[in-house]
Design an enzyme around this catalytic site. Sequence first.
Site, PDB file in Angstrom:
ATOM      1  N   THR A   1       0.823  -1.214   0.184  1.00  0.00           N
ATOM      2  CA  THR A   1      -0.066   0.054   0.046  1.00  0.00           C
ATOM      3  C   THR A   1       0.861   1.188  -0.075  1.00  0.00           C
ATOM      4  O   THR A   1       2.137   1.247  -0.337  1.00  0.00           O
ATOM      5  CB  THR A   1      -1.054  -0.064   1.085  1.00  0.00           C
ATOM      6  OG1 THR A   1      -1.851   1.038   0.882  1.00  0.00           O
ATOM      7  CG2 THR A   1      -0.591   0.141   2.457  1.00  0.00           C
ATOM      8  N   ASN A   2       0.394   2.456   0.358  1.00  0.00           N
ATOM      9  CA  ASN A   2       1.078   3.521   0.408  1.00  0.00           C
ATOM     10  C   ASN A   2       0.417   4.441   1.565  1.00  0.00           C
ATOM     11  O   ASN A   2      -0.079   4.084   2.221  1.00  0.00           O
ATOM     12  CB  ASN A   2       0.874   4.377  -1.003  1.00  0.00           C
ATOM     13  CG  ASN A   2      -0.412   4.589  -1.152  1.00  0.00           C
ATOM     14  OD1 ASN A   2      -1.292   5.191  -0.606  1.00  0.00           O
ATOM     15  ND2 ASN A   2      -1.137   4.081  -2.482  1.00  0.00           N
ATOM     16  N   ARG A   3       1.201   5.672   1.678  1.00  0.00           N
ATOM     17  CA  ARG A   3       0.933   6.359   2.951  1.00  0.00           C
ATOM     18  C   ARG A   3      -0.396   7.360   2.782  1.00  0.00           C
ATOM     19  O   ARG A   3      -0.792   8.110   3.565  1.00  0.00           O
ATOM     20  CB  ARG A   3       1.996   7.496   3.090  1.00  0.00           C
ATOM     21  CG  ARG A   3       3.484   6.838   3.344  1.00  0.00           C
ATOM     22  CD  ARG A   3       4.452   7.869   3.532  1.00  0.00           C
ATOM     23  NE  ARG A   3       5.637   7.210   3.494  1.00  0.00           N
ATOM     24  CZ  ARG A   3       6.468   6.575   4.582  1.00  0.00           C
ATOM     25  NH1 ARG A   3       5.567   6.510   5.565  1.00  0.00           N
ATOM     26  NH2 ARG A   3       7.518   5.956   4.307  1.00  0.00           N
TER      27      ARG A   3
END
Length: 414
Positions: free
Chosen positions: A224-226
Site C-alpha cells: 500500500t502507500n501513505r
Amino acid sequence: MRIVLGVSGGIAAYKAVEVCRRLVDSGHHVVPVMTDAARHFVGAATLSALASEPVPDGLWQGGIPHTRLGQEADLVLVAPATADLLARYAAGMADDLLTATLLATRAPVIVCPAMHTEMWEHPSVIDNLATLRRRGVQVVDPGSGRLAGGDVGPGRMAEPNEIITAVAARLAGEAAPAGGTAPRASAEPAGGAELPRERDLSGRTVVVSAGGTREAIDPVRVITNRSSGKQGHAVAEAARDRGARVVLVTASMLPAPAGVEVVTVESAAEMERAMGEAAAGAQVVVMAAAVADFRPKAPAEAKIHETPDLVLEPTPDILAALVSRRAPGQVLVGFAAETEDAVARAWRKLERKGVDLLVVNDVSAPGSGFDHDTNEVSILESGGGTTVVPLRSKRAVADAILDRVVARLRGESA
Ligand code: PMT
C-alpha cells in the site's frame, strides 16, 4: 435570533461595526462582546449604540455572563478573529469573556479570521483552524487585499456582505460546510440567478476517489502507500456542501462523511470497477486516491511463511480508463503526487493522462501531501492556466479545486 458578536483586536474590527448594524437591521438581537485588544481599535460605545445590549464589561460582571451569553445564544459570530483569539479558542482557554462564551455555547459558531499574510500562512494558525473546523466551527475565510500598514495579500477579513450571508444561511438551518470553509458568493451560474458558493454544484453528480489501495500479497500482508484519504474525503465533503450528489469511492479508514454515498474498496481492481460504474452518470470525476502502481501477480491464498520472491505487475490505470470512457461535458480531475520537479512533471502527466485538471502536490514539502491536515497544490488546466493554492487546510484546497471545476462546467477556461 440572539447573536453574540465577538470582536477581537485587529484593524478589521471597524468592519464589525457594519456587521453589527446589518444584523440589528435584519431583526436580530445582538450582544457585542469585545476583547481588551478590540477596544484599541473600536469604541465600546459605538458597538453598544448599534447593538441590542451594551458591551458587557468582562468576566467579573455579575450574573455569570461567561456562561449565560453562550448558553442563550442562537449563534456566536467572531469578526474579526485574530490569530491570538483562534489560538486561545482552539486550546480551550477561557481567560476572557469572549473565549469563555465560545466554550460555554452549544450554538453554531462562525469565525472570520483577519490577520497579516505571514500570520495567516503560519503553520500554527493553519493547525488551529483545522482543529476548529474539525470541531464544527464554520470559518469564513479571509480574502486577499490591503492589510494594516499598507501591505497587500491574503488575510483581509471577509466583507460584511459575505459574513451576513454566512450567518443568514446558518440561521436558516443550512448545515455548516464540513470543515467550515467559507460560503463565498460565486460567479454567475448558467441559469442566471446568483448562487452562493456552497450550492453551485447543485444538480450535479460528483464522483471522488480517496485513500491508498491495498494489494494483497497473501491473506495477511498488503502493498500500500501513505495516503490517509483526507484530501479525497475533503473534496467529497466540499462537493456535498456545494449541493452535489456525491459518490465517494474510498480505500480509506476515515469515517464515512454524512450525506455522501460511500463505496468502500480495497484494491485497485475494486476501485476501477466502482469508479467505472459511478462515473457513468457523473458530471465531475476527481481521482484523489493514491492507487498502488503495482501489485503481486499471484497473491498467495494462504499465509506465506518464507520470504517470498514477489513477482509484481502494474495495476490498471483507472484514470486512463475513465478518460477513455468519459461522457460529453464531464470534467475529469487527476492528482499528481511528486517529490521533485513537481510542476514540470505534472504538466507532462496532464498531457499524457488527458484530464481537464491536474492537481499537483509536492508530497515532500512540509505540511503537504500524505496524511497532513493541510496541503499546498498547483491546479494545472488543459489548455494552459495554473492556480497556485498555498498551504491551506485540505478542505480549503478542495474548495479551490471545485472553484475551477465549476468554472470548467460553465465553459470558462483559466
Ligand atoms: O490521502 P491523503 O493522506 O490526504 O494524501 C493526499 C494525496 C497525496 C494522496 C493526494 O493529494 C494525491 O496526490 N493523490 C494522487 C496520488 C497518486 O497516486 O498520484 P500519481 O501521480 O501516482 O497518479 C496520478 C493520477 O493517476 C492520480 O489521480 C491517481 O489517482 C491516478 N492513478 C494512478 C495509478 C493508477 N493505477 N490508476 C490511477 O488512476
